[in-house]
Enzyme design. Sequence first.
Site, PDB file in Angstrom:
ATOM      1  CB  CYS A  40      -0.901  -0.018   1.231  1.00 12.45           C
ATOM      2  SG  CYS A  40      -1.966   1.430   1.416  1.00 12.45           S
ATOM      3  CG  HIS A  41       0.949   5.946  -1.557  1.00 12.27           C
ATOM      4  ND1 HIS A  41       0.976   6.981  -0.656  1.00 12.27           N
ATOM      5  CD2 HIS A  41       1.736   6.338  -2.595  1.00 12.27           C
ATOM      6  CE1 HIS A  41       1.726   7.970  -1.124  1.00 12.27           C
ATOM      7  NE2 HIS A  41       2.194   7.605  -2.299  1.00 12.27           N
ATOM      8  CB  THR A  42      -0.187   3.808   4.142  1.00 14.27           C
ATOM      9  OG1 THR A  42      -1.403   4.391   3.684  1.00 14.27           O
ATOM     10  CG2 THR A  42       0.092   4.298   5.554  1.00 14.27           C
ATOM     11  CG  HIS A  62      -1.242  -1.003   6.406  1.00 12.82           C
ATOM     12  ND1 HIS A  62      -0.237  -0.615   5.558  1.00 12.82           N
ATOM     13  CD2 HIS A  62      -2.375  -0.434   5.942  1.00 12.82           C
ATOM     14  CE1 HIS A  62      -0.746   0.169   4.625  1.00 12.82           C
ATOM     15  NE2 HIS A  62      -2.041   0.282   4.821  1.00 12.82           N
ATOM     16  CD  GLU A  63      -4.077  -3.269   1.010  1.00 14.46           C
ATOM     17  OE1 GLU A  63      -4.505  -2.103   1.007  1.00 14.46           O
ATOM     18  OE2 GLU A  63      -3.586  -3.819   0.005  1.00 14.46           O
ATOM     19  CB  CYS A  92     -12.785  -1.781  21.400  1.00 15.78           C
ATOM     20  SG  CYS A  92     -13.628  -0.230  21.865  1.00 15.78           S
ATOM     21  CB  CYS A  95     -13.815   3.194  22.912  1.00 19.77           C
ATOM     22  SG  CYS A  95     -13.967   3.446  21.122  1.00 19.77           S
ATOM     23  CB  CYS A  98     -16.906   1.585  19.452  1.00 18.77           C
ATOM     24  SG  CYS A  98     -15.355   1.121  18.631  1.00 18.77           S
ATOM     25  CB  CYS A 106     -11.849   1.996  17.644  1.00 16.42           C
ATOM     26  SG  CYS A 106     -11.573   1.069  19.169  1.00 16.42           S
ATOM     27  NE  ARG A 110      -7.363   7.269  17.781  1.00 14.09           N
ATOM     28  CZ  ARG A 110      -8.371   8.143  17.696  1.00 14.09           C
ATOM     29  NH1 ARG A 110      -8.213   9.373  18.140  1.00 14.09           N
ATOM     30  NH2 ARG A 110      -9.521   7.768  17.195  1.00 14.09           N
ATOM     31  CB  CYS A 169      -5.468  -0.638   3.700  1.00 14.97           C
ATOM     32  SG  CYS A 169      -5.083   1.143   3.690  1.00 14.97           S
ATOM     33  NE  ARG A 362      -2.993  -2.369  -2.344  1.00 11.40           N
ATOM     34  CZ  ARG A 362      -2.961  -1.057  -2.310  1.00 11.40           C
ATOM     35  NH1 ARG A 362      -2.277  -0.375  -3.191  1.00 11.40           N
ATOM     36  NH2 ARG A 362      -3.617  -0.394  -1.365  1.00 11.40           N
TER      37      ARG A 362
END
Length: 367
Positions: A40-42, A62-63, A92, A95, A98, A106, A110, A169, A362
């Site tokens: 991913c670009h992130t 992360h994907e 969760c 919180c 949520c 959420c 964090r 993502c 992708r």
Amino acid sequence: MKIRAAVLEEFGQPLVVQEVDLAEPKAGEVLVHLSACGVCHTDLYTASGADPTGYAPCVLGHEGAGVVERVGEGVTLVRPGDHVITLFAPECGACVHCLSGRTNRCVAIRDQQGLGYLPDGTTRLSRGGEPLRHFMGTSTFAEYTVMPEIALAKVSSEAPLEGCAPFACGLSTGIGAALYTARVEPGSVCVVFGCGLVGLGAVIGARLAGAERIVAVDLSAERLAQARHHGATDTRIAGDDTVDWLRSETGGFGADYTFEATGNVQVMRQAVEAAREAWGMATMCGVAGKGETLEIVPRFLITGRRVTGSSFGGVKGRTQVPQLVDRWLAGEIDVDALISHRMSLDDVERGFELMERQDGIRSVITF
């Protein structure tokens, strides 16, 4: 256990695929054997050093999608053998955010997640006895990962895990921006600026919402062809005259909904100015560079346009990602057409290069 992972040693330097240590899951945590991970670009954004919140060394990625192998004490949401998608945006369910029902942001874990740690303030990754931080609470450029149970979406075992990865993502972000953030209405006119995975997801989301006209804007004719495949009714090569053309196509008013998926602040401004007077909504999905700002002429707001941002498409991960996967299985989303390159973990840098060249939509690492 020993695993292979792609480590960001220094910003601006290639990732180093190497052997690292991964500890067993603690209470509330889950060990996932990863099957696939999107590039991913992130990940590239952080590796470059452009992300002001980035840190190194860490294991990027992360994907991801995989299979639960073991669970820690007290885990009730998943069990060994479950197919799961990793969530950098956990849910969760308890919180203040949520419970509000108005956001997917959420806040349960964090603070530690943003620092590269699991909820107890420690890591499960290490190298030579020294801790390695987790990226976005996921670190999926690896054979295995340990994550909190609230950051995993259990999905149908019928869904191929390679195709599940983009839902972690980019694809969910785009689809969700249309369905959950903007809440596109049937019969509306939508414009999507940028036709990478997030933008194509917005095209898909607008189609699923029943939009009558979906205009895709991009510099690449190849990506515009992809946009038509996924539901765009009109395409336009991007240029300085884009806003004027869009207004001329909508009786001088602009589109009911616009979506920006480039991270370019000039394009973000176009998305605002192309939104319809009186009720148009411009949704920002792209991530701008460090220190960049978006300039908006106040008149565009006073006359009724609204501007909003969309983090992970407003998607509540554990609840709604499985629903999106089910729509894929039902034939409503063509995920196969979005996966343009398949590669091994050793080729992760090639995945970055393909992304920078805008070669394909992708790249997916398979384990």
